[in-house]
Every structure is written in C-alpha cells, then in structure tokens.
Design a protein around this motif. Structure first.
Motif, short mmCIF file in Angstrom:
data_model
loop_
_atom_site.label_atom_id
_atom_site.label_comp_id
_atom_site.label_asym_id
_atom_site.label_seq_id
_atom_site.Cartn_x
_atom_site.Cartn_y
_atom_site.Cartn_z
N ASN A 4 -43.90 -16.22 -50.12
CA ASN A 4 -42.53 -15.84 -49.76
C ASN A 4 -41.63 -15.89 -50.99
OD1 ASN A 4 -43.27 -15.59 -47.02
ND2 ASN A 4 -43.06 -17.81 -46.74
N PHE A 5 -40.64 -14.99 -51.02
CA PHE A 5 -39.76 -14.87 -52.18
C PHE A 5 -38.30 -14.82 -51.73
CE2 PHE A 5 -43.79 -12.88 -53.05
CZ PHE A 5 -44.11 -13.27 -54.33
N PHE A 6 -37.45 -15.38 -52.55
CA PHE A 6 -36.00 -15.29 -52.34
C PHE A 6 -35.33 -15.05 -53.68
CE2 PHE A 6 -31.83 -17.28 -52.76
CZ PHE A 6 -31.13 -16.64 -51.74
N GLU B 11 -49.13 -7.33 -56.25
CA GLU B 11 -47.75 -7.27 -55.78
C GLU B 11 -46.99 -8.55 -56.10
OE1 GLU B 11 -46.36 -4.70 -52.31
OE2 GLU B 11 -46.70 -6.65 -51.39
N ALA B 12 -47.60 -9.70 -55.79
CA ALA B 12 -46.94 -10.98 -56.05
C ALA B 12 -46.66 -11.16 -57.54
CB ALA B 12 -47.79 -12.13 -55.53
N GLU B 13 -47.64 -10.79 -58.37
CA GLU B 13 -47.46 -10.95 -59.81
C GLU B 13 -46.35 -10.03 -60.33
OE1 GLU B 13 -50.27 -10.65 -58.24
OE2 GLU B 13 -51.28 -12.56 -58.64
N SER B 14 -46.28 -8.80 -59.77
CA SER B 14 -45.23 -7.87 -60.19
C SER B 14 -43.85 -8.42 -59.86
CB SER B 14 -45.43 -6.51 -59.50
OG SER B 14 -46.63 -5.91 -59.90
N PHE B 15 -43.77 -8.98 -58.64
CA PHE B 15 -42.52 -9.61 -58.21
C PHE B 15 -42.13 -10.73 -59.16
CE2 PHE B 15 -41.41 -8.81 -53.55
CZ PHE B 15 -40.11 -8.48 -53.87
N HIS B 16 -43.07 -11.63 -59.38
CA HIS B 16 -42.79 -12.82 -60.19
C HIS B 16 -42.38 -12.42 -61.61
CE1 HIS B 16 -44.12 -17.18 -61.28
NE2 HIS B 16 -42.83 -17.07 -61.09
N ARG B 17 -43.10 -11.46 -62.17
CA ARG B 17 -42.82 -11.02 -63.54
C ARG B 17 -41.43 -10.38 -63.62
NH1 ARG B 17 -46.47 -7.37 -63.94
NH2 ARG B 17 -48.13 -8.92 -63.82
N TYR B 18 -41.09 -9.57 -62.62
CA TYR B 18 -39.78 -8.91 -62.61
C TYR B 18 -38.66 -9.93 -62.54
CZ TYR B 18 -35.88 -6.05 -60.93
OH TYR B 18 -34.67 -5.45 -60.78
N PHE B 19 -38.83 -10.95 -61.69
CA PHE B 19 -37.80 -11.97 -61.56
C PHE B 19 -37.70 -12.83 -62.81
CE2 PHE B 19 -38.40 -11.77 -56.72
CZ PHE B 19 -37.42 -10.80 -56.62
N GLN B 20 -38.83 -13.10 -63.45
CA GLN B 20 -38.80 -13.86 -64.70
C GLN B 20 -37.99 -13.11 -65.77
OE1 GLN B 20 -43.05 -14.41 -65.32
NE2 GLN B 20 -42.87 -16.61 -64.98
N VAL C 161 -23.86 -8.31 -50.07
CA VAL C 161 -25.19 -8.92 -49.95
C VAL C 161 -25.14 -10.29 -50.62
CG1 VAL C 161 -27.62 -8.74 -50.56
CG2 VAL C 161 -26.36 -6.70 -49.90
N PHE C 162 -25.53 -11.31 -49.87
CA PHE C 162 -25.52 -12.68 -50.39
C PHE C 162 -26.88 -13.12 -50.94
CE2 PHE C 162 -22.22 -13.29 -46.87
CZ PHE C 162 -21.17 -12.95 -47.71
N GLY C 163 -27.93 -12.45 -50.52
CA GLY C 163 -29.27 -12.83 -50.96
C GLY C 163 -30.31 -12.00 -50.24
N ALA C 164 -31.52 -12.00 -50.77
CA ALA C 164 -32.59 -11.21 -50.17
C ALA C 164 -33.92 -11.94 -50.36
CB ALA C 164 -32.65 -9.82 -50.80
N GLY C 165 -34.90 -11.52 -49.59
CA GLY C 165 -36.21 -12.15 -49.71
C GLY C 165 -37.30 -11.33 -49.06
N PHE C 166 -38.55 -11.72 -49.34
CA PHE C 166 -39.70 -11.16 -48.66
C PHE C 166 -40.47 -12.32 -48.03
CE2 PHE C 166 -39.19 -7.36 -51.37
CZ PHE C 166 -39.32 -6.39 -50.37
N VAL D 153 -30.90 -16.36 -59.62
CA VAL D 153 -31.64 -17.38 -58.88
C VAL D 153 -32.78 -16.74 -58.13
CG1 VAL D 153 -31.49 -19.07 -57.00
CG2 VAL D 153 -29.60 -18.85 -58.62
N TYR D 154 -33.97 -17.31 -58.25
CA TYR D 154 -35.07 -16.89 -57.39
C TYR D 154 -35.99 -18.07 -57.12
CZ TYR D 154 -38.57 -16.55 -61.22
OH TYR D 154 -39.43 -16.82 -62.26
N ALA D 155 -36.69 -17.99 -56.00
CA ALA D 155 -37.58 -19.07 -55.60
C ALA D 155 -38.80 -18.48 -54.92
CB ALA D 155 -36.87 -20.04 -54.65
N VAL D 156 -39.92 -19.19 -55.02
CA VAL D 156 -41.19 -18.74 -54.47
C VAL D 156 -41.81 -19.85 -53.65
CG1 VAL D 156 -43.48 -17.81 -55.01
CG2 VAL D 156 -41.54 -17.28 -56.50
#
Length: 427
Positions: A75-77, A43-52, A123-128, A62-65
């Motif tokens: 955690n993700f934003f 799950e984390a890798e899918s998230f990171h790859r999608y944001f990349q 929506v100003f931003g989202a995260g998990f 913008v995204y941060a981990v």
C-alpha cells in the motif's frame, strides 16, 4: 509541517534527518497477511523510485509504504507540500473516496478531497491500496492523519462500506461520518447505465434529488424521478433510498458538510481519472496525469483569487448587510448569501412566542403553508433555525435573516461568519 513531525512519520530506522537515505517504509504496521491484489511487474518498484525522486527534489513531499507479511510493498500514500497546506486551511470536511477499489479493472486508488473558500476541489492526499482488509484501511487513515500533523476533520464522507465505516469509527471517534452523495451519484451512473445512455436529462434529474435540504422536497423529487424514468422496480435505487438517513441532506442537517457534495457533483474532472487508472496504462502515466489534474485545480484557485481582487460583486440598492458581507465573503459565497437575503424579503413572521430569555418565531414563505421555527436568544443575540442551513453549510438561512431584520439587527454577527468562507480564509 515542522521538519521534526515529518521525520517522525517517515524516517524509520534510516539514521535521522542527516542520513541521505530516506526510508518511508512503515515497519510498525506491516500487514499480517499477503496482499489481496497482484501488481503488474515492477509496479511497486516504479512507484517507490518515482516517489524517491520526488522526495529528493522536494524535501516537503511526503510518502509512505506499507509492507505485507512477506515484506513486499503493498500500500502507498503520498502528499505534496501544497496538499498539507490545503488541509491545514480547509481540512474541516474530507471526502475519503474509495470507489475506484470496487472495480477490478482499475488500480485500487484512494483519494482524500476537500473544497476551498471558492467551493473548488482540493486534493489532500492520495494512495493505492492493493489490499482490501480493515488493516490496510486503518493504515492509510492513520498515515493520512499523521501526515497532517494529527489534525482530524470535523466531518468525513465516504462510500457505503461496512468495513470502512467501522474503521472510520475506530480511528476517528470524534469525527462525524456520513455517506457521500457524490459517490452514491457515481455508483448510480454505473448501476443505471442504460438509463443514462438513453436519456440526456436523467443525470441532471438524479443530481437534483441530492441537493434538496428539505425532506418533503427531497422525497417528492425522488418520486418524480422514479415516475419519469419508470424506475419504481429498480432494486438498487430502492436499497439506496432505504438508507437515505445515512446520506440524504435533509437527514444530516445537523452535521457540517460545507456543502461539499454540490461542489463534487458539478466537477467532472474527477471522473476523468478513471481511464488512467486502468491496468493497461503504465502506473507512472497515471501518476503524472493525476499531477496535471491537481495542478489544473490549483490554477483555478489562482484565477478565482485574481478575479476576486479585480472585481467586486454589484449591488442593487444600498443594503448595509449586503455591503458588509460583500467585503468579507468570496464571490461565490456572497452569491449564495445574497440569494438567501432575497428570499428573506418574502418571508413572513406568523407567530411570536415570548419566553424569559428567548423568543420563538414561526416563519414561512409568503403564500406557502410550510413553516420553520427560528429561536432567538435575548441574552446573546443567538439565532437558530429548524432548517439548520447554517449548521450544515455555514451560511445563515433566509428564515434567520428575516428574524435578525425583524430584531433591527442590520449586520451579520461575527459568530455567523465562518473564516473558511471568507476572502482571508488562508490568512
């Protein structure tokens, strides 16, 4: 945002802006413990790859981990360029929604919301947040404010949570904090599910309780609801009512909220996210659906702007003040102002108390006992009403409008026209 500020936020040890490798990992705020909730496989890798991939297509994305103590992504934003722009224009009031984290069957989604000059959701931003510690909440709040170039909101609304309240107080000391009635409403639907299912009118009656600005009206509406649905013995509702000073509008009139709860209570698209946040759904399925929901809201704003340019609200009669604000306010804000103006026609001035530099007026609606106090300054034409509708919503109340008319002031003073409610709010 200036490219430099984005780089300072997200390029941590990646070699600078010219480096093709983009590293969003926040190495300065690693968790000191293991993350609280397990992720699904990859799950984390899918998230990171999608944001990349999003970052490669859109450099403004913008995204941060945040990593845990074992250097695992926790955690993700994320926020796209439009979210950053929207916050710059309408980030004075923010709802920080963490209610999804309370259900173990859902992924721990957190959202930052606001409303535009048409009272539509932005929506100003989202995260998990896969960790429920204060350290994680501090990280995402700090990351959000950094992404927004350090601009803090005037008011932030959140769910009832002691830890979150402490975090907001420490991270945003100059921001007013309130409990969000929209989130209380959502929790009420969950706790009172049997009543919701058995009655078609309960949801609207409950919603109506949250919209009263006057304390007496609010309390009476609440009692009627308890009587109608035999809920006097409900412990959850009793606890909510005991904390009413933290969330009910009559007790927070001095805090500017842009009437944000009304917009949320009338919007059902937010709740449609729930079925996509469930664990059985693939994480990318949710992210893509979330993007569609956000795009739908943005399209509604485009439609509202187009309609605003094509149609001018009709007026009955030739009223100078209404003609003035019709050209300034968006249609929905003009409608609200027009309603207050019509009410002011039935307001009577019962008493005038003169002072050296001000006049105090006691006013009431014709035929009603309840009165309000309006203070008018002779030096600078300032007007302030005890109902504090302008302080909380940014639009003059009927009582203040009555006094202005009584003083032969036929146009709204510029200080009482907030830019965020105007047609040119994004200028």
């Amino acid at each position: 945002m200036p490219p430099k500020s984005v780089a300072e936020l997200l390029l941590a040890g990646a070699g600078g802006q010219d480096d093709p490798i983009f590293d969003p990992i926040d190495h300065e705020m690693n968790l000191t413990s293991k993350r609280a909730w397990n992720m699904m496989q990859e799950e984390a890798e899918s998230f990171h790859r999608y944001f990349q991939n999003k970052k490669l297509k859109d450099p403004s994305f913008v995204y941060a981990v945040q990593l845990d103590v074992e250097e695992e992504m926790t955690n993700f934003f994320w926020a796209d360029e439009k979210m950053l722009v929207d916050y710059g224009d309408f980030g004075d009031v923010v709802c920080f929604d963490t209610t999804y984290r309370l259900n173990k069957d859902w992924r721990p989604l957190v959202l930052f919301f606001g409303i535009n000059n048409h009272k539509q959701i932005l929506v100003f931003g989202a995260g998990f947040l896969y960790d429920n510690t204060a350290q994680s909440l501090k990280w995402i709040l700090r990351t959000f404010i950094k992404a927004m170039s350090g601009k803090t909101p005037k008011t932030i609304l959140s769910d009832k949570n002691a830890i979150l309240s402490e975090v907001i107080s420490s991270e945003l000391p100059e921001t007013q904090h309130r409990l969000c009635t929209w989130q209380i409403y959502q929790n009420a639907l969950k706790h009172l599910n049997e009543v919701v299912v058995s009655s078609d009118s309960f949801s609207s009656d409950l919603c109506g309780c949250f919209l009263h600005l006057d304390e007496e009206d609010f309390v009476n509406s609440w009692k009627v609801m308890l009587d109608t649905y035999s809920l006097w013995e409900n412990e959850w509702l009793r606890g909510v009512f005991e904390e009413r000073e933290k969330w009910a509008l009559p007790y927070s009139k001095h805090i500017f909220s842009a009437d944000i709860e009304t917009a949320f209570l009338s919007e059902c698209s937010i709740t449609s996210l729930k079925k996509y946040v469930k664990h059985e759904s693939h994480i990318l399925q949710f992210v893509k659906h979330f993007g569609r929901v956000v795009n739908d809201w943005r399209y509604k704003e485009l439609e509202a702007n187009y309609d605003m340019g094509q149609h001018v609200p009709r007026l009955m009669g030739d009223v100078i003040m209404l003609k003035q604000v019709r050209e300034i306010y968006t249609p929905i804000i003009f409608k609200t102002f027009h309603q207050e103006y019509e009410i002011s026609l039935n307001i009577v001035i019962n008493q005038c108390i003169d002072a050296v530099s001000s006049v105090e007026y006691k006013v009431s609606t014709y035929g009603e006992v309840r009165h309000y106090t309006v203070l008018y300054s002779l030096e600078d034409d300032l007007v302030a009403c005890s109902c504090m509708k302008f302080e909380s919503g940014g639009i003059l109340c009927s009582h203040a409008l009555k006094v202005l008319d009584y003083r032969n002031i036929k146009i709204v003073p510029s200080r009482y026209i907030l830019k965020r409610w105007t047609r040119d709010a994004r200028a």
